[in-house]
Motif scaffolding. Structure first.
Motif, PDB file in Angstrom:
ATOM      1  N   ASP A 103       0.842  -1.203   0.000  1.00  0.00           N
ATOM      2  CA  ASP A 103       0.000   0.000   0.000  1.00  0.00           C
ATOM      3  C   ASP A 103       0.871   1.244   0.000  1.00  0.00           C
ATOM      4  OD1 ASP A 103      -2.314  -1.477   0.040  1.00  0.00           O
ATOM      5  OD2 ASP A 103      -2.488  -1.454   2.231  1.00  0.00           O
ATOM      6  N   GLY A 104       0.419   2.257  -0.741  1.00  0.00           N
ATOM      7  CA  GLY A 104       1.100   3.541  -0.721  1.00  0.00           C
ATOM      8  C   GLY A 104       2.340   3.607  -1.571  1.00  0.00           C
ATOM      9  N   VAL A 105       2.481   2.687  -2.521  1.00  0.00           N
ATOM     10  CA  VAL A 105       3.609   2.736  -3.463  1.00  0.00           C
ATOM     11  C   VAL A 105       3.062   3.146  -4.830  1.00  0.00           C
ATOM     12  CG1 VAL A 105       5.336   1.382  -4.707  1.00  0.00           C
ATOM     13  CG2 VAL A 105       5.025   1.054  -2.252  1.00  0.00           C
ATOM     14  N   ARG A 106       3.618   4.194  -5.401  1.00  0.00           N
ATOM     15  CA  ARG A 106       3.205   4.655  -6.725  1.00  0.00           C
ATOM     16  C   ARG A 106       4.331   4.418  -7.714  1.00  0.00           C
ATOM     17  NH1 ARG A 106       3.553   9.704  -9.180  1.00  0.00           N
ATOM     18  NH2 ARG A 106       3.929  10.768  -7.195  1.00  0.00           N
ATOM     19  N   LEU A 107       3.999   3.841  -8.865  1.00  0.00           N
ATOM     20  CA  LEU A 107       4.980   3.569  -9.910  1.00  0.00           C
ATOM     21  C   LEU A 107       5.160   4.834 -10.740  1.00  0.00           C
ATOM     22  CD1 LEU A 107       3.703   0.036 -10.975  1.00  0.00           C
ATOM     23  CD2 LEU A 107       5.563   0.588  -9.384  1.00  0.00           C
ATOM     24  N   ALA A 108       6.278   5.517 -10.520  1.00  0.00           N
ATOM     25  CA  ALA A 108       6.482   6.821 -11.144  1.00  0.00           C
ATOM     26  C   ALA A 108       6.997   6.711 -12.570  1.00  0.00           C
ATOM     27  CB  ALA A 108       7.453   7.648 -10.309  1.00  0.00           C
ATOM     28  N   ALA A 109       8.012   5.871 -12.811  1.00  0.00           N
ATOM     29  CA  ALA A 109       8.627   5.815 -14.140  1.00  0.00           C
ATOM     30  C   ALA A 109       9.418   4.533 -14.285  1.00  0.00           C
ATOM     31  CB  ALA A 109       9.542   7.024 -14.358  1.00  0.00           C
ATOM     32  N   VAL A 110       9.606   4.128 -15.547  1.00  0.00           N
ATOM     33  CA  VAL A 110      10.409   2.955 -15.857  1.00  0.00           C
ATOM     34  C   VAL A 110      11.372   3.319 -16.979  1.00  0.00           C
ATOM     35  CG1 VAL A 110       8.637   2.073 -17.440  1.00  0.00           C
ATOM     36  CG2 VAL A 110      10.366   0.509 -16.532  1.00  0.00           C
ATOM     37  N   ALA A 111      12.626   2.910 -16.831  1.00  0.00           N
ATOM     38  CA  ALA A 111      13.649   3.162 -17.845  1.00  0.00           C
ATOM     39  C   ALA A 111      14.213   1.830 -18.314  1.00  0.00           C
ATOM     40  CB  ALA A 111      14.776   4.024 -17.274  1.00  0.00           C
ATOM     41  N   THR A 112      14.219   1.628 -19.619  1.00  0.00           N
ATOM     42  CA  THR A 112      14.822   0.431 -20.201  1.00  0.00           C
ATOM     43  C   THR A 112      15.686   0.851 -21.384  1.00  0.00           C
ATOM     44  OG1 THR A 112      13.075  -0.044 -21.803  1.00  0.00           O
ATOM     45  CG2 THR A 112      12.763  -0.901 -19.572  1.00  0.00           C
ATOM     46  N   SER A 113      16.448  -0.087 -21.904  1.00  0.00           N
ATOM     47  CA  SER A 113      17.358   0.252 -23.006  1.00  0.00           C
ATOM     48  C   SER A 113      16.621   0.457 -24.317  1.00  0.00           C
ATOM     49  CB  SER A 113      18.423  -0.837 -23.169  1.00  0.00           C
ATOM     50  OG  SER A 113      17.815  -2.086 -23.443  1.00  0.00           O
ATOM     51  N   THR A 114      15.424  -0.136 -24.456  1.00  0.00           N
ATOM     52  CA  THR A 114      14.658   0.034 -25.690  1.00  0.00           C
ATOM     53  C   THR A 114      13.339   0.727 -25.388  1.00  0.00           C
ATOM     54  OG1 THR A 114      13.418  -2.049 -25.592  1.00  0.00           O
ATOM     55  CG2 THR A 114      15.628  -2.128 -26.549  1.00  0.00           C
ATOM     56  N   GLY A 115      12.942   1.595 -26.309  1.00  0.00           N
ATOM     57  CA  GLY A 115      11.687   2.303 -26.133  1.00  0.00           C
ATOM     58  C   GLY A 115      10.494   1.372 -26.141  1.00  0.00           C
ATOM     59  N   LEU A 116      10.589   0.279 -26.883  1.00  0.00           N
ATOM     60  CA  LEU A 116       9.469  -0.647 -26.987  1.00  0.00           C
ATOM     61  C   LEU A 116       9.146  -1.253 -25.630  1.00  0.00           C
ATOM     62  CD1 LEU A 116       7.598  -1.775 -29.185  1.00  0.00           C
ATOM     63  CD2 LEU A 116       9.153  -3.715 -29.389  1.00  0.00           C
ATOM     64  N   SER A 117      10.166  -1.747 -24.934  1.00  0.00           N
ATOM     65  CA  SER A 117       9.915  -2.367 -23.633  1.00  0.00           C
ATOM     66  C   SER A 117       9.489  -1.340 -22.598  1.00  0.00           C
ATOM     67  CB  SER A 117      11.152  -3.139 -23.155  1.00  0.00           C
ATOM     68  OG  SER A 117      12.264  -2.288 -23.037  1.00  0.00           O
ATOM     69  N   ALA A 118      10.070  -0.134 -22.644  1.00  0.00           N
ATOM     70  CA  ALA A 118       9.683   0.906 -21.690  1.00  0.00           C
ATOM     71  C   ALA A 118       8.237   1.324 -21.901  1.00  0.00           C
ATOM     72  CB  ALA A 118      10.612   2.114 -21.826  1.00  0.00           C
ATOM     73  N   GLY A 119       7.863   1.558 -23.160  1.00  0.00           N
ATOM     74  CA  GLY A 119       6.500   1.971 -23.459  1.00  0.00           C
ATOM     75  C   GLY A 119       5.480   0.924 -23.056  1.00  0.00           C
ATOM     76  N   HIS A 120       5.795  -0.343 -23.309  1.00  0.00           N
ATOM     77  CA  HIS A 120       4.867  -1.418 -22.952  1.00  0.00           C
ATOM     78  C   HIS A 120       4.763  -1.550 -21.436  1.00  0.00           C
ATOM     79  CE1 HIS A 120       3.833  -5.709 -22.125  1.00  0.00           C
ATOM     80  NE2 HIS A 120       2.895  -5.422 -23.003  1.00  0.00           N
TER      81      HIS A 120
END
Length: 699
Positions: free
Chosen positions: A415-432
């Motif tokens: 509880d109380g954890v918000r997923l702010a951002a994800v960084a990956t080496s490829t835009g495809l995996s980050a966007g998905h």
């Protein structure tokens, strides 16, 4: 930027808006001008993705066997989670493009920004507005070759490697079976080599095109009779199979039409069950062609940029690409004649619909805007919501299968954890990842997360060689850091992280989850109170990982550093003292079959037997602990036996290796509600002991 993606689980195609990749070390960032849809290869990929789970299993029995081994070793539930996480990962399509170099990464020589280039490689030369391509998969486009012609570079290299395998000589008679894109390019390459060429395909339009492109003869039926007449009864000097079929009939027909001691080269995907008699009686030479040429499937060549010396390997995949484009520049090969349809990238889905419709087509090219889009590396799915009291904002750097299937569910359950951002080496995996899992932003720029003041904590789940640097910089930036094991690959990296952690206000922990496993906690309780040392044995039936896996290469650091650290930490937790001495030896020719002996500050000893040589049917982990008058045995985190005074107590439970408990302890520590999950001194000592085991094995 726009990129075509396919969901491997459902088969759904989409033209997605994703962050642009970065030009990492040894790579170029390329703005695509034209990409080529290879209808044969890409149709197979699409059909496999659209197949049911049973259909996928029938098509890839090798993967089914791997899943069964993992179930035996790791259990059903964890394996199923990993399988479905893998299936849900979108896959890029495309592997042959032409464009312009936008950025040049470190360690890349001989290219400049603005160069016209042609690029190859599945997973790299994608149908995307911007791609990051390793330098050995990039060549300059010669003057006089336009972007559409250059986009054939991958198929041209494949055809050329097939011809090289056949070793044609001037005036020989060759038969090309299968007149798709590869086959028609092969016809032209053989003609450029001074051969007489007979083409065969059941499709009359392709037979006619082969004649236009220079085939001396092309037929759609009666191949045996045609070959006999064409070769004056001798049989073909060489046959190149460029067909695609599960049947072995083409291969056996190739044997029938070959002369004594003829050569047969398989370029396409065909059945390989041969009739022995014609091969034996004619002493035929059967060869397979390895895609673009030497370097293919070699991570050192393709990913790390290590070239083969020209004097020893004349024709690598990159040099094949260059040679093909040189032939195009000389007009000895005319790939533009193979193009039947052209689409702008915005209408890419219509191109795939055409390809799957059954309508006649050959080469389909996708065309991109002349003005390359600005490489935007952050895509926000929604404005960040107003922060609530006590809320922890979390960012992920790296989002591979373990992060998806294990770490994300563990943190999301709090509880109380918000997923702010994800960084990956490829835009495809980050966007998905952002789209599927609810991250507010997706990026290919890890620094953006480290510098973002709104992010409290970072989960670092990248490949091992980046852990220490990301952890150090995130700590300096004031972040709480959860770094997946290992913490560092070298003593220097470990020292730098330790210095940063000691000075930083944030909490540092490493994914040593086993000390949080309920049955291991129960095992430690069963050893208390105690006044003397422990004698501990940790046996790990680790299973085999191929030598070409990234874990075994420089970026992984090897299996000792990458996994044995878990077991060092578990023994450290059990005895409650720091490891102070390590010895180790490996089985001959097996660096991942190791016996290690540890001595701890309280006088306890721990032996770790870590082996890749066992049968995966045997459970992975077993711990035995001997104390004064007690023996504690833990089997694969599902059964605990405690024996004392001749009486045994058994505890059974579903397998739980402590990942969720560790995640919760980390978040609670970031909120100031408890001490760091693992004391810094133990993190450093465990890492030092693991490095010492690695050094003992190697030295």
């Amino acid at each position: 930027m726009k990129q075509i993606r396919q969901n491997y689980r459902s088969g759904e195609l989409a033209l997605a808006e994703v962050p642009a990749p970065r030009a990492g070390a040894g790579a170029l960032l390329v703005a695509t001008r034209v990409s080529l849809i290879s209808s044969g290869t890409e149709r197979q990929t699409i059909e496999l993705a659209k197949a049911s789970l049973a259909g996928k299993a029938m098509a890839r029995p090798d993967l089914v066997r791997r899943v069964i081994r993992n179930i035996r070793r790791d259990g059903l539930a964890p394996t199923v989670e990993k399988v479905f996480a893998k299936l849900d990962t979108p896959i890029p399509l495309g592997y042959s493009i032409a464009g312009e170099a936008l950025e040049i990464g470190r360690h890349v020589e001989n290219f400049r920004v603005g160069d016209r280039v042609a690029c190859a490689g599945a997973g790299f030369a994608n149908h995307a507005e911007i791609d990051a391509i390793p330098k050995n998969l990039v060549v300059r486009v010669p003057d006089g070759v336009d972007d559409e012609e250059a986009s054939f570079v991958t198929l041209g290299a494949i055809a050329l490697q097939g011809v090289r395998q056949a070793q044609p000589t001037l005036g020989e008679c060759f038969v090309v079976m299968g007149l798709g894109l590869i086959g028609l390019l092969t016809v032209q390459l053989l003609k450029a080599n001074g051969c007489r060429v007979l083409g065969y395909d059941p499709d009359a339009s392709r037979v006619a095109l082969a004649r236009e492109l220079g085939a001396d003869l092309a037929v759609g039926e009666g191949l045996l009779e045609a070959t006999k007449a064409f070769t004056r009864g001798h049989g073909a000097d060489g046959v190149i199979l460029a067909a695609s079929t599960k049947s072995s009939e083409p291969l056996n027909i190739a044997a029938e039409i070959s002369r004594m001691k003829g050569r047969i080269v398989v370029v396409g995907l065909v059945g390989m069950t041969i009739d022995r008699e014609p091969f034996y009686k004619r002493e035929l030479d059967l060869r397979l062609s390895m895609s673009y040429g030497p370097g293919r499937h070699d991570p050192g060549y393709e990913f790390e940029g290590h070239d083969y010396p020209l004097a020893h390997v004349r024709w690598t995949e990159q040099r094949n690409m260059e040679a093909f484009l040189a032939l195009v520049a000389e007009r000895k090969v005319t790939p533009k004649a193979l193009v039947t349809h052209r689409f702008p990238i915005a209408e890419a889905l219509a191109a795939y619909a055409l390809m799957q419709s059954g309508a006649p087509h050959l080469a389909i090219t996708l065309h991109y805007p002349r003005e390359a889009p600005e490489p935007t590396r952050m895509v926000r799915s929604a404005p960040a919501p107003q922060r609530r009291d006590g809320e922890a904002t979390l960012g992920f750097i790296g989002f591979g299968n373990y992060a998806k299937s294990v770490l994300l569910p563990a943190f999301s359950a709090i509880d109380g954890v918000r997923l702010a951002a994800v960084a990956t080496s490829t835009g495809l995996s980050a966007g998905h990842a952002a789209e599927k899992h609810g991250f507010a932003a997706a990026t290919t720029d890890a620094d953006a997360l480290i510098d973002d003041a709104e992010i409290d904590a970072l989960v670092i789940a990248t490949r091992h060689d980046t852990h220490a640097d990301y952890a150090r910089r995130a700590l300096i930036a004031g972040k709480h850091v959860f770094v997946e094991k290992p913490l560092a690959l070298t003593r220097e990296e470990l020292r730098d992280v330790a210095v940063a952690a000691e000075a930083a206000p944030g909490v540092l922990t490493v994914g040593f989850n086993r000390r949080f496993a309920p049955l291991l906690i129960e095992a430690k309780r069963a050893l208390e109170p105690r006044s003397g040392p422990l004698v501990m044995l940790y046996r790990v039936n680790a299973g085999e990982i191929p030598a070409e896996s990234w874990i075994q290469r420089g970026e992984g650091g090897g299996r000792i550093i990458g996994e044995v650290c878990h077991f060092v930490d578990a023994l450290t937790y059990l005895c409650g003292a720091l490891p102070i001495e390590a010895q180790a030896t490996a089985a001959r020719d097996h660096d991942d079959a190791v016996s290690a002996l540890l001595r701890f500050a309280d006088g306890s000893t721990g032996a770790i037997v870590y082996s890749s040589l066992g049968d995966p049917a045997v459970p992975k982990e077993r711990i035995e602990i001997f104390a004064a008058g007690r023996v504690v045995q833990l089997d694969d985190f599902t059964r605990l036996d405690i024996t004392r005074g001749g009486r045994r107590r058994r505890v059974k439970a579903a397998q739980d290796k402590g990942q969720r408990a560790l995640a919760r302890a980390f978040i609670e520590a970031t909120r100031g509600r408890g001490a760091p999950p693992i004391p810094l001194a133990e993190l450093i000592a465990v890492s030092e002991a693991t490095l010492a085991i690695e050094e003992a094995v190697r030295e």
